[in-house]
Design an enzyme around this catalytic site. Structure first.
Site, PDB file in Angstrom:
ATOM      1  N   ARG A 106       0.516  -0.797  -0.188  1.00  0.00           N
ATOM      2  CA  ARG A 106      -0.202   0.287  -0.281  1.00  0.00           C
ATOM      3  C   ARG A 106       1.044   1.328   0.131  1.00  0.00           C
ATOM      4  O   ARG A 106       1.529   1.415   1.121  1.00  0.00           O
ATOM      5  CB  ARG A 106      -1.020  -0.159   0.931  1.00  0.00           C
ATOM      6  CG  ARG A 106      -1.266   1.303   1.609  1.00  0.00           C
ATOM      7  CD  ARG A 106      -2.675   1.389   2.534  1.00  0.00           C
ATOM      8  NE  ARG A 106      -3.978   0.532   2.180  1.00  0.00           N
ATOM      9  CZ  ARG A 106      -4.974   0.774   2.536  1.00  0.00           C
ATOM     10  NH1 ARG A 106      -5.680   1.539   3.846  1.00  0.00           N
ATOM     11  NH2 ARG A 106      -6.260  -0.256   2.067  1.00  0.00           N
ATOM     12  N   HIS A 133      -7.342   0.272  -5.968  1.00  0.00           N
ATOM     13  CA  HIS A 133      -7.575  -0.738  -4.921  1.00  0.00           C
ATOM     14  C   HIS A 133      -8.706  -1.727  -5.918  1.00  0.00           C
ATOM     15  O   HIS A 133      -9.353  -1.871  -4.867  1.00  0.00           O
ATOM     16  CB  HIS A 133      -8.728   0.515  -4.080  1.00  0.00           C
ATOM     17  CG  HIS A 133      -8.562  -0.142  -3.185  1.00  0.00           C
ATOM     18  ND1 HIS A 133      -7.532  -1.247  -2.307  1.00  0.00           N
ATOM     19  CD2 HIS A 133      -9.086   0.048  -1.364  1.00  0.00           C
ATOM     20  CE1 HIS A 133      -8.099  -1.504  -0.845  1.00  0.00           C
ATOM     21  NE2 HIS A 133      -8.827  -0.797  -1.056  1.00  0.00           N
ATOM     22  N   GLN A 136      -9.758  -4.582  -3.218  1.00  0.00           N
ATOM     23  CA  GLN A 136     -11.543  -3.388  -2.954  1.00  0.00           C
ATOM     24  C   GLN A 136     -12.664  -4.114  -4.121  1.00  0.00           C
ATOM     25  O   GLN A 136     -13.016  -4.548  -2.931  1.00  0.00           O
ATOM     26  CB  GLN A 136     -11.448  -1.847  -2.080  1.00  0.00           C
ATOM     27  CG  GLN A 136     -12.087  -1.389  -2.167  1.00  0.00           C
ATOM     28  CD  GLN A 136     -12.738  -2.171  -0.800  1.00  0.00           C
ATOM     29  OE1 GLN A 136     -12.194  -1.578   0.042  1.00  0.00           O
ATOM     30  NE2 GLN A 136     -13.785  -2.460  -0.823  1.00  0.00           N
ATOM     31  N   ASP A 227     -17.331   6.479  -0.828  1.00  0.00           N
ATOM     32  CA  ASP A 227     -15.801   6.205  -0.404  1.00  0.00           C
ATOM     33  C   ASP A 227     -15.804   7.340   0.395  1.00  0.00           C
ATOM     34  O   ASP A 227     -16.429   8.797   0.091  1.00  0.00           O
ATOM     35  CB  ASP A 227     -15.275   5.893  -1.230  1.00  0.00           C
ATOM     36  CG  ASP A 227     -12.930   5.808  -0.761  1.00  0.00           C
ATOM     37  OD1 ASP A 227     -13.445   6.067   0.388  1.00  0.00           O
ATOM     38  OD2 ASP A 227     -12.621   6.535  -1.893  1.00  0.00           O
ATOM     39  N   CYS A 267     -16.502   1.009   1.084  1.00  0.00           N
ATOM     40  CA  CYS A 267     -15.438   0.510   1.400  1.00  0.00           C
ATOM     41  C   CYS A 267     -14.876   0.241   2.948  1.00  0.00           C
ATOM     42  O   CYS A 267     -13.999  -0.778   3.502  1.00  0.00           O
ATOM     43  CB  CYS A 267     -14.197   1.022   0.212  1.00  0.00           C
ATOM     44  SG  CYS A 267     -13.718   2.499   0.630  1.00  0.00           S
ATOM     45  N   ARG A 295     -13.686  -9.358   1.747  1.00  0.00           N
ATOM     46  CA  ARG A 295     -11.892  -8.612   1.641  1.00  0.00           C
ATOM     47  C   ARG A 295     -11.306 -10.141   1.811  1.00  0.00           C
ATOM     48  O   ARG A 295     -10.725 -10.187   0.825  1.00  0.00           O
ATOM     49  CB  ARG A 295     -11.475  -7.995   2.295  1.00  0.00           C
ATOM     50  CG  ARG A 295     -12.501  -6.428   1.944  1.00  0.00           C
ATOM     51  CD  ARG A 295     -12.010  -5.870   1.027  1.00  0.00           C
ATOM     52  NE  ARG A 295     -10.485  -5.416   0.613  1.00  0.00           N
ATOM     53  CZ  ARG A 295      -9.479  -4.617   1.229  1.00  0.00           C
ATOM     54  NH1 ARG A 295     -10.154  -3.785   1.741  1.00  0.00           N
ATOM     55  NH2 ARG A 295      -8.254  -4.922   0.571  1.00  0.00           N
TER      56      ARG A 295
HETATM   57  N1   CP Z   1     -11.001  -0.919   2.398  1.00  0.00           N
HETATM   58  C1   CP Z   1      -9.782  -0.890   3.484  1.00  0.00           C
HETATM   59  O1   CP Z   1      -9.145  -0.892   2.014  1.00  0.00           O
HETATM   60  O2   CP Z   1      -9.947  -0.403   4.260  1.00  0.00           O
HETATM   61  P1   CP Z   1      -8.281  -0.122   4.811  1.00  0.00           P
HETATM   62  O3   CP Z   1      -7.696   1.459   5.081  1.00  0.00           O
HETATM   63  O4   CP Z   1      -8.306  -0.262   6.794  1.00  0.00           O
HETATM   64  O5   CP Z   1      -7.448  -1.437   4.631  1.00  0.00           O
HETATM   65  N1  NVA Z   2      -9.243   6.924  -1.231  1.00  0.00           N
HETATM   66  C1  NVA Z   2      -9.418   6.169   0.663  1.00  0.00           C
HETATM   67  C2  NVA Z   2     -10.383   4.686  -0.024  1.00  0.00           C
HETATM   68  C3  NVA Z   2      -9.991   3.907   1.461  1.00  0.00           C
HETATM   69  C4  NVA Z   2      -9.679   2.245   1.480  1.00  0.00           C
HETATM   70  C5  NVA Z   2      -8.467   6.794   0.607  1.00  0.00           C
HETATM   71  O1  NVA Z   2      -7.581   6.261  -0.208  1.00  0.00           O
HETATM   72  O2  NVA Z   2      -8.076   6.531   1.363  1.00  0.00           O
END
Ligand code: CP
Ligand code: NVA
Length: 308
Positions: A106, A133, A136, A227, A267, A295
């Site tokens: 990430r 993502h 997701q 989101d 999400c 997930r």
């Molecule tokens: N939806 C999602 O990716 O959540 P986290 O940021 O908690 O991993």
């Molecule tokens: N768009 C959000 C998604 C979190 C899972 C972010 O990037 O923070």
């Protein structure tokens, strides 16, 4: 017994790293894991987790998925490893891929993820970048399929910022032939490269619609999705974005314009009262916590195809 197939692509950096058939296969494997109809073990396999941003769901669902597969995870905290000190990605990737069998990363830039993948001798999975993502989206479409059995005639409306989550919904929607509508304020439209890639896959079906009007976008839709307005790394834009997204909240009034049987997805994490109301999250239409559970099943399925 259903057997995971090896994916053609070594890495899962983008939703377009699977074909439509592979995507559906992963969902089928995931369903079998969820129903406890499948028991596949990868003893001693190690998944390395590199998270430059916070995470609850992605981190823990990967950890539990790997444990269910009989393997383990190593969670690399950038502040206590040399990653935070700025060790070059090409060095980190070459070292970690000698210890681990697969890496889930990430980070901010998609190009950094691609750099990891370039230098890693083992598969790399996108655990969220600013652009996409894809893990997701696997669980999102799994949740939609659970509800509607297949994707035919499903209309998915995303209301919010056209960034990572929306981009992956668009790309998977194109793969699966699902109508995707995006409603966002001017200036927050999805990435142009993503739109063009999706349009190419949709061919001339005209199933991708981008508008600034949430009411038009939800009319007759089967799935309403949102989101956060300010993503990780955008904390200093919060005030400005809260203003720009005024009117884009999923509330009961907006939901009443959708199909009667419509479901609600998010999400998570959510800012209740901003992009979605408390009432809608807790309503009987919400599948948000099923989506979060999925997930784990979807990533267990993805890992079983990648480690094959
Ligand atoms: N939806 C999602 O990716 O959540 P986290 O940021 O908690 O991993
Ligand atoms: N768009 C959000 C998604 C979190 C899972 C972010 O990037 O923070």
């Amino acid at each position: 017994m259903l057997n995971p197939i090896k994916l053609a692509s070594k890495n899962f950096l983008s939703s377009l790293d699977t074909s439509c058939e592979e995507f559906l296969h992963i969902l089928e494997i995931a369903k079998n894991f969820k129903n406890k109809d499948l028991n596949i073990k990868f003893k001693d396999k190690v998944l390395g987790l590199i998270f430059d941003k916070s995470s609850t769901r992605t981190r823990v669902s990967f950890q539990v998925a790997m444990s269910r597969l009989g393997g383990t995870t190593v969670d690399l905290n950038p502040t206590t490893s040399q990653i935070g000190r700025g060790e070059p990605i090409r060095d980190t990737a070459r070292v970690l891929s000698r210890y681990c069998d697969v890496l889930a990363i990430r980070t901010f830039r998609q190009s950094d993820l691609e750099e990891y993948a370039k230098w890693s001798s083992k598969p790399v999975i996108n655990a969220l970048t600013d652009l996409e993502h894809p893990c997701q989206a696997l669980s999102d479409y799994m949740t939609i399929k659970e509800e509607f059995t297949d994707f035919e005639n499903v209309v998915l409306t995303f209301i919010g910022d056209g960034n990572n989550v929306a981009n992956s919904l668009i790309l998977c929607g194109a793969l699966l032939g699902v109508e995707v509508r995006i409603a966002c304020p001017k200036g927050y439209e999805p990435n142009n490269l993503v739109i063009n890639k999706a349009k190419k896959i949709y061919k001339n079906k005209n199933l991708l619609k981008i508008t600034n009007d949430p009411i038009t976008a939800v009319r007759g839709a089967n799935v309403l999705y949102t989101d956060v307005w300010s993503s990780m790394g955008e904390e200093n834009q919060k005030e400005e974005k809260d203003k720009d997204f005024n009117g884009y909240t999923i509330n009961t009034n907006l939901v009443s314009n959708a199909d009667k049987e419509a479901i609600i997805l998010h999400c998570l994490p959510a800012y209740r009262g901003k992009e979605i109301t408390d009432e809608v999250i807790e309503s009987e239409k919400s599948r948000i916590f099923e989506q979060a559970e999925n997930r784990m099943h979807a990533q267990q399925a993805l890992l079983s195809c990648i480690l094959k």
